[in-house]
Motif scaffolding. Sequence first.
Motif, short mmCIF file in Angstrom:
data_model
loop_
_atom_site.label_atom_id
_atom_site.label_comp_id
_atom_site.label_asym_id
_atom_site.label_seq_id
_atom_site.Cartn_x
_atom_site.Cartn_y
_atom_site.Cartn_z
N ALA A 138 38.80 40.16 45.44
CA ALA A 138 39.04 39.17 46.39
C ALA A 138 39.91 39.84 47.51
O ALA A 138 39.60 39.39 48.77
N ALA A 139 40.73 40.75 47.14
CA ALA A 139 41.72 41.37 48.29
C ALA A 139 40.67 42.07 49.18
O ALA A 139 40.89 41.89 50.60
N HIS A 153 38.82 41.08 39.35
CA HIS A 153 38.73 40.01 40.31
C HIS A 153 39.62 39.84 41.29
O HIS A 153 39.41 39.67 42.57
N HIS A 154 40.90 39.96 41.17
CA HIS A 154 42.02 40.11 42.20
C HIS A 154 41.74 41.23 43.20
O HIS A 154 41.89 40.87 44.58
N THR A 155 41.23 42.35 42.86
CA THR A 155 40.94 43.57 43.65
C THR A 155 39.88 43.15 44.50
O THR A 155 39.92 43.48 45.79
N LEU A 211 40.44 40.07 34.96
CA LEU A 211 41.33 39.21 36.07
C LEU A 211 41.79 40.43 37.22
O LEU A 211 41.69 40.19 38.37
N ALA A 212 42.01 41.33 36.89
CA ALA A 212 42.58 42.53 37.61
C ALA A 212 41.41 43.00 38.68
O ALA A 212 41.68 43.15 39.68
#
Length: 61
Positions: free
Chosen positions: A14-15, A10-12, A7-8
């Motif tokens: 996406a940013a 993925h968020h990185t 998840l971390a």
Amino acid sequence: MDPESHLALHHTRAAELRAQAAAHRLAHAARPPREFRTRLGWTLVELGLRLAATAPRPAVV
């Protein structure tokens, strides 16, 4: 892989993608209009058509 790690990441990612998209939008907005290039292109096409449509010259024997 641990779900929290996934998840971390993925968020990185996406940013990063959002930042790239914003940079692309800014670059596209700063580009000058293509009016001059369009006029020049059609002028060259017209010139080429005129050159291609000239009557053939008689052969020199």
